[in-house]
Design an enzyme around this catalytic site. Structure first.
Site, PDB file in Angstrom:
ATOM      1  N   ARG A   1     -10.503  -0.081  15.026  1.00  0.00           N
ATOM      2  CA  ARG A   1     -10.344   0.711  13.808  1.00  0.00           C
ATOM      3  C   ARG A   1     -11.346   0.206  12.767  1.00  0.00           C
ATOM      4  NH1 ARG A   1      -4.437   1.221  10.895  1.00  0.00           N
ATOM      5  NH2 ARG A   1      -4.974  -0.817  10.039  1.00  0.00           N
TER       6      ARG A   1
ATOM      7  N   TYR B   1      12.624  31.850   4.188  1.00  0.00           N
ATOM      8  CA  TYR B   1      11.315  32.460   4.465  1.00  0.00           C
ATOM      9  C   TYR B   1      11.140  32.795   5.942  1.00  0.00           C
ATOM     10  CZ  TYR B   1       9.491  31.166  -0.162  1.00  0.00           C
ATOM     11  OH  TYR B   1       9.263  31.051  -1.498  1.00  0.00           O
TER      12      TYR B   1
ATOM     13  N   LYS C   1       0.839  -1.201   0.000  1.00  0.00           N
ATOM     14  CA  LYS C   1       0.000   0.000   0.000  1.00  0.00           C
ATOM     15  C   LYS C   1       0.878   1.257   0.000  1.00  0.00           C
ATOM     16  CE  LYS C   1      -0.346  -0.245   5.049  1.00  0.00           C
ATOM     17  NZ  LYS C   1      -1.190  -0.759   6.164  1.00  0.00           N
TER      18      LYS C   1
ATOM     19  N   MET D   1       8.974  24.899  -0.264  1.00  0.00           N
ATOM     20  CA  MET D   1       8.273  23.886  -1.060  1.00  0.00           C
ATOM     21  C   MET D   1       9.256  23.038  -1.869  1.00  0.00           C
ATOM     22  SD  MET D   1       5.305  24.277  -3.942  1.00  0.00           S
ATOM     23  CE  MET D   1       4.251  25.281  -2.915  1.00  0.00           C
TER      24      MET D   1
HETATM   25  C1  PLP Z   1      -0.332  -1.723   6.898  1.00  0.00           C
HETATM   26  C2  PLP Z   1      -0.847  -3.007   7.415  1.00  0.00           C
HETATM   27  C3  PLP Z   1       0.023  -4.105   7.618  1.00  0.00           C
HETATM   28  C4  PLP Z   1       1.514  -4.002   7.491  1.00  0.00           C
HETATM   29  O1  PLP Z   1       2.056  -3.567   8.725  1.00  0.00           O
HETATM   30  P1  PLP Z   1       3.633  -3.427   8.953  1.00  0.00           P
HETATM   31  O2  PLP Z   1       3.772  -3.001  10.378  1.00  0.00           O
HETATM   32  O3  PLP Z   1       4.110  -2.380   8.006  1.00  0.00           O
HETATM   33  O4  PLP Z   1       4.237  -4.758   8.668  1.00  0.00           O
HETATM   34  C5  PLP Z   1      -0.548  -5.317   7.957  1.00  0.00           C
HETATM   35  N1  PLP Z   1      -1.887  -5.438   8.133  1.00  0.00           N
HETATM   36  C6  PLP Z   1      -2.731  -4.401   7.996  1.00  0.00           C
HETATM   37  C7  PLP Z   1      -4.189  -4.600   8.233  1.00  0.00           C
HETATM   38  C8  PLP Z   1      -2.245  -3.149   7.652  1.00  0.00           C
HETATM   39  O5  PLP Z   1      -3.101  -2.103   7.531  1.00  0.00           O
END
Ligand code: PLP
Length: 368
Positions: A136, A264, A38, A313
């Protein structure tokens, strides 16, 4: 590694191989490996990393959103892809592109069943998310009977796996909480399988789960940050290799007189004569303004140069009063020796955040 001529993120696929092999060596041969790619593979390059993981023999990939999965399919990635946090508006696309949803609430479960039916699917693989304390996403123990009823009466879907996510797997002071999440998950999953009449795969471990709780590897593990070289603990960091190095060059050197200001808002006024270097990397490249005013730093000729004044930036100015260097010299923002962890620690954040922030504008190059 060659000298860069502009701001560049070097992505070392050999290091990715090393990290993958290290993690695999921690697993039983029957435990499947899911690579989490991701957020552009934690700020690197999702397509390159996903293809490499596919080549190395990973069993699964995961992304957060449908759009990320579509990009991998467009690039020809064929591994199964779990979408961790899909929205119903994208379910049709998800099915069209053979992506597999995490279903985490009755609303998304019902909508997915509806859409999969309309598209004449049968046994479409889905993954049921259980909330064991992160609070979550996910179903609770009280929900599983209704979830299994839905699954049994709708043959458009088939539950391929049941999973949960640990809240504090990197923190051994919280091991009691984590062990409770693990045992709660095992119990819920057992009851769920009995209700379903078949046994989906079970998985709960992210990186620190894999490293700290070997008894919880179950059928599959989900590794993200460790693939990119960080183990959330120096004890494990030593066995992993950061895959990404962020490098730049000195654009211009300035001699600043005592009393003059830099950048800046005149955020730094020189207390003595000093020398600065201007570097072509700024907050639009992912180096947050938080790193300004001396908190963040880069390395030039292996010496630490703090950021002088505010981050702009498109550039930063750094203090090189005591560093022997020239325009065109290489600048290290982070690499194997000066890690993203160290830079992140300077502002109280974590490697995950600095890595995923590196923007699209930064040129990528690959070490194969
Ligand atoms: C991002 C994520 C992971 C990976 O976690 P790491 O600590 O980067 O290994 C695994 N499971 C879920 C549900 C996640 O959102």
């Amino acid at each position: 590694m060659s000298k860069v001529l502009e701001t560049t993120l070097e992505i070392d696929l050999k290091a990715l191989t090393h990290n993958f092999n290290y993690l695999k060596s921690k697993l039983r041969p029957t435990t499947k490996f899911l690579g989490v790619v991701k957020a552009f593979a934690y700020g690197s390059d999702a397509v390159e990393v996903a293809k490499h993981l596919q080549h190395l023999g990973a069993d699964y990939l995961a992304v957060a959103y449908v759009k990320e999965g579509v990009a991998l399919r467009d690039a020809g990635v064929t591994l199964p892809i779990l979408v961790l946090h899909p929205q119903p508006v994208n379910f049709k696309t998800l099915i069209d592109r053979c992506l597999e949803p995490s279903l985490y609430s009755f609303k998304v479960l019902n909508e997915f069943i509806e859409i999969s039916k309309n598209l004449n699917q049968s046994n479409y693989p889905v993954h049921i998310k259980i909330n064991t304390g992160l609070n979550r996403l996910g179903f609770t123990a009280d929900d599983i009977e209704a979830v299994s009823d839905k699954a049994k009466t709708n043959e458009s879907i088939k539950i391929k796996s049941v999973f949960s996510h640990l809240a504090a797997s990197e923190d051994l002071n919280e091991s009691e909480f984590t062990l409770n999440q693990i045992s709660q998950f095992k119990l819920i999953a057992k009851n769920f399988s009995e209700l379903l009449g078949y046994q989906p795969w079970l998985h709960i471990c992210n990186t620190s789960g894999v490293l700290n709780y070997p008894e919880a590897h179950l059928d599959m593990v989900r590794c993200g940050i460790s693939l990119y070289g960080f183990g959330n603990n120096p004890k494990y960091d030593q066995y992993l290799k950061p895959i990404a190095s962020l490098k730049s060059v000195i654009s211009q050197i300035h001699l600043i007189k005592k009393g003059e200001s830099i950048g800046y808002n005149r955020a730094l006024v020189a207390e003595n004569d000093m020398k600065t270097a201007t570097i072509p990397i700024g907050h639009a490249d992912g180096l947050s303004r938080i790193y300004g005013k001396g908190k963040g730093f880069v390395f030039i000729n292996d010496q630490k140069a703090p950021i002088a004044g505010n981050v702009c930036m498109d550039m930063i100015m750094v203090d090189i009063t005591h560093i022997n260097c020239d325009e065109g010299d290489e600048v290290i923002v982070f690499d194997n020796n000066h890690t993203a962890n160290d830079l992140a620690a300077s502002t109280g954040t974590i490697s995950y955040e600095i890595l995923t922030a590196i923007s699209n504008r930064v040129k990528r190059c690959y070490i194969k």
